[in-house]
Design an enzyme around this catalytic site. Structure first.
Site, PDB file in Angstrom:
ATOM      1  CG  HIS A  56      30.424 -85.653   3.920  1.00 25.91           C
ATOM      2  ND1 HIS A  56      30.830 -86.178   5.081  1.00 25.91           N
ATOM      3  CD2 HIS A  56      30.977 -86.274   2.931  1.00 25.91           C
ATOM      4  CE1 HIS A  56      31.383 -87.343   4.673  1.00 25.91           C
ATOM      5  NE2 HIS A  56      31.406 -87.400   3.330  1.00 25.91           N
ATOM      6  CG  HIS A  58      32.964 -88.104  -1.627  1.00 25.81           C
ATOM      7  ND1 HIS A  58      34.443 -88.388  -0.946  1.00 25.81           N
ATOM      8  CD2 HIS A  58      32.004 -88.100  -0.458  1.00 25.81           C
ATOM      9  CE1 HIS A  58      34.143 -88.532   0.223  1.00 25.81           C
ATOM     10  NE2 HIS A  58      32.831 -88.743   0.813  1.00 25.81           N
ATOM     11  CG  PHE A  59      31.986 -82.568  -6.388  1.00 26.01           C
ATOM     12  CD1 PHE A  59      30.811 -83.166  -6.255  1.00 26.01           C
ATOM     13  CD2 PHE A  59      31.701 -81.062  -6.456  1.00 26.01           C
ATOM     14  CE1 PHE A  59      29.636 -82.493  -6.018  1.00 26.01           C
ATOM     15  CE2 PHE A  59      30.967 -80.473  -6.078  1.00 26.01           C
ATOM     16  CZ  PHE A  59      29.631 -81.270  -5.792  1.00 26.01           C
ATOM     17  CG  ASN A  90      37.541 -89.644  -1.218  1.00 24.78           C
ATOM     18  OD1 ASN A  90      36.916 -88.633  -1.082  1.00 24.78           O
ATOM     19  ND2 ASN A  90      36.824 -91.141  -1.097  1.00 24.78           N
ATOM     20  CG  HIS A 231      29.534 -90.439   7.384  1.00 22.81           C
ATOM     21  ND1 HIS A 231      30.369 -91.305   8.125  1.00 22.81           N
ATOM     22  CD2 HIS A 231      30.630 -90.401   6.274  1.00 22.81           C
ATOM     23  CE1 HIS A 231      31.414 -91.349   7.766  1.00 22.81           C
ATOM     24  NE2 HIS A 231      31.561 -91.038   6.485  1.00 22.81           N
ATOM     25  CG  ASP A 301      29.036 -89.456   2.453  1.00 21.08           C
ATOM     26  OD1 ASP A 301      30.047 -89.105   1.664  1.00 21.08           O
ATOM     27  OD2 ASP A 301      29.445 -90.486   3.346  1.00 21.08           O
ATOM     28  CG  HIS A 305      30.995 -95.022  -6.606  1.00 18.24           C
ATOM     29  ND1 HIS A 305      32.161 -94.998  -6.652  1.00 18.24           N
ATOM     30  CD2 HIS A 305      30.308 -94.913  -5.335  1.00 18.24           C
ATOM     31  CE1 HIS A 305      32.662 -94.678  -5.215  1.00 18.24           C
ATOM     32  NE2 HIS A 305      31.554 -94.669  -4.618  1.00 18.24           N
ATOM     33  N   PRO A 319      31.522 -98.378  -2.409  1.00 14.73           N
ATOM     34  CG  PRO A 319      32.671 -97.511  -0.405  1.00 14.73           C
ATOM     35  CD  PRO A 319      32.941 -98.262  -1.607  1.00 14.73           C
TER      36      PRO A 319
HETATM   37  O1  DOR Z   1      30.216 -94.667   1.161  1.00 10.98           O
HETATM   38  C1  DOR Z   1      31.177 -94.104   1.061  1.00 10.98           C
HETATM   39  N1  DOR Z   1      31.754 -93.477  -0.012  1.00 10.98           N
HETATM   40  N2  DOR Z   1      31.867 -93.718   2.261  1.00 10.98           N
HETATM   41  C2  DOR Z   1      33.185 -92.976   2.286  1.00 10.98           C
HETATM   42  O2  DOR Z   1      33.580 -93.085   3.351  1.00 10.98           O
HETATM   43  C3  DOR Z   1      33.764 -92.786   1.033  1.00 10.98           C
HETATM   44  C4  DOR Z   1      32.719 -92.581  -0.125  1.00 10.98           C
HETATM   45  C5  DOR Z   1      33.247 -92.271  -1.355  1.00 10.98           C
HETATM   46  O3  DOR Z   1      34.316 -91.560  -1.646  1.00 10.98           O
HETATM   47  O4  DOR Z   1      32.982 -93.051  -2.556  1.00 10.98           O
HETATM   48 ZN    ZN Z   2      32.224 -89.019   2.631  1.00 14.00          ZN
HETATM   49 ZN    ZN Z   3      33.127 -91.085   5.061  1.00 17.32          ZN
END
Ligand code: DOR
Ligand code: ZN
Ligand code: ZN
Length: 432
Positions: A56, A58-59, A90, A231, A301, A305, A319
């Site tokens: 899990h 997010h790149f 995403n 999560h 996760d 950002h 988030p």
């Molecule tokens: O905290 C989060 N950040 N929860 C998510 O479901 C998406 C993720 C993000 O892509 O930043």
């Molecule tokens: Zn995630």
């Molecule tokens: Zn999520």
């Protein structure tokens, strides 16, 4: 013919020294003593583990590469001891069409230091089947963004693919927060015009998660599909999942390091740097290290950002917490404190992720498996300092945490990609 020997690595919990012969990126032989006169890396008794698998991350590549890209993301993975990562859909565009999926495969191939899998998103129903053929790690569903009616249609579509094409075994991964509860509560809390970060936890209350988890469990049964719940953040969710697992073996779940180690006070302490979805919970609701034995895997996760984005107010800041370089030191510290065992760590981050995401060549130090290995120094003490991250996102709610235990070398299919924090090579490929 062995290309490389890894000499005198200590396997745990056995506490035995072994030498690993590697040919063509695979573990070809395991012996007590490495032969002389061949290429050797001498570990001098350091602990060696199977490379960690993070299902899990997010790149942000393509489209949001100012936050992270496949190169910096996988540098962060290598530095954190991870040899396989699975990227979430995403991005911009989202990975929910065959074209976008193939495009992301190209990007990953070009930039990755470690092996990878890609989760697919769900957009138009007709794209699900054509994307399934490309072998996504899963179809990821964000329940906080989808209506029930569409959710049912997605499950139906994926069940049909499974029946049509026996060889494809589609897995569904879920972000479980109920859209209606989240929207209603967020509106209500926003209208109070309070900007204290703690208020964020109330905008997405535990019942938003438990309602979505119940729905996901019901859909898994109804459509007879494998689901993996991402999560989980509350005890109640774990109770529901554990109960459902008694009669349904197709359900698995995950916890993040932040939901495991932090509570909602950190929203107060760290502000938006602790803002994540689902939010951090209070002590009564949250899960802790004693619950780990009922949880299948740990996923970081890793959700980077920029600091400028995080400096917005609590409602507008995005988030997400970057975790690839904090997770293993935090967990090795728990091993040093005797709160978890090496076997449990291997189960959570090597064996079970390889099983759930069907990575037949990964997860073990065994002959025939990929030579994905991580060497850890269990005595190395450190203080978490996000400034040293390889990730572009140099913030963390774990900043200042004292840790003992650190990954010091990471190898992907026999190639050293990280040695004492130095990053080498660019050899990642699609994990299988
Ligand atoms: O905290 C989060 N950040 N929860 C998510 O479901 C998406 C993720 C993000 O892509 O930043
Ligand atoms: Zn995630
Ligand atoms: Zn999520």
């Amino acid at each position: 013919m062995v290309d490389l020997w890894i000499k005198d690595g200590k396997i745990v919990p056995e506490n035995k020294l072994i030498s690993i012969g590697i040919s063509n990126g695979k573990i070809s032989i395991i012996k007590k003593i490495a032969p002389k006169r061949e290429e050797v890396i001498d570990l001098k008794g350091s602990v060696i583990l199977p490379g960690f698998i993070d299902a899990h991350v997010h790149f942000r590549d393509p489209g949001l590469t100012y936050k992270e890209d496949f190169r910096t993301g996988t540098m962060s993975a290598a530095n954190g001891g991870f040899t396989t990562v699975m990227d979430m859909p995403n991005t911009l565009p989202p990975t929910n069409t065959p074209v976008a999926f193939k495009e992301k495969l190209k990007i990953a191939h070009k930039k990755s230091l470690v092996d990878y899998g890609l989760h697919a998103g769900v957009g138009k129903l007709e794209d699900i089947k054509t994307t399934a053929i490309l072998g996504p790690a899963s179809f990821k569903i964000f329940m906080d963004q989808l209506d029930d009616d569409y959710l049912n249609k997605v499950f139906m579509e994926i069940r049909n693919i499974k029946e049509d094409k026996g060889s494809i075994k589609p897995l569904i991964t879920l972000h479980c927060e109920d859209k209606e509860i989240v929207q209603k509560n967020t509106q209500f809390q926003r209208n109070k015009h309070i900007l204290k970060p703690e208020i964020y936890a109330e905008a997405r209350p535990p019942k938003a998660e438990t309602k979505a988890v119940s729905k996901a469990l019901q859909l898994a049964c109804e459509y007879d599909l494998n689901i993996h719940i991402c999560h989980i953040s509350t005890r109640k969710s774990l109770e529901l999942i554990s109960k459902a697992k008694i009669s349904n073996s197709k359900i698995t779940c995950e916890i993040t390091p932040h939901h495991l180690f932090l509570d909602s006070h950190f929203l107060n302490k760290c502000g938006n740097f602790a803002k994540t979805n689902p939010p951090l919970r209070n002590q009564d609701d949250k899960l802790n290290i004693r619950n780990l034995s009922s949880i299948d895997i740990i996923g970081t996760d890793h959700a980077p950002h920029t600091i400028a984005e995080k400096n917005n107010d609590i409602w507008d800041a995005p988030p997400g917490i970057p975790n690839l370089e904090t997770t293993i030191p935090l967990l090795l510290t728990e091993i040093n404190r005797q709160n978890i065992t090496f076997n449990h760590l291997k189960s959570l981050l090597c064996v079970k992720p390889s099983l759930i995401f069907q990575l037949a060549s990964k997860g073990y130090i065994k002959e025939g498996y990929d030579a994905d290995l991580v060497v850890v120094d269990m005595k190395k003490e450190d203080i978490i300092n996000p400034y040293n991250f390889r990730s572009k996102a140099k913030y963390s709610p774990f900043k200042g945490f004292k840790v003992k235990g650190k990954p010091v070398m990471t190898m992907v299919r026999g190639n050293v990609v990280m040695d004492e924090g130095e990053i080498y090579k660019n050899i990642g490929k699609l994990a299988c």
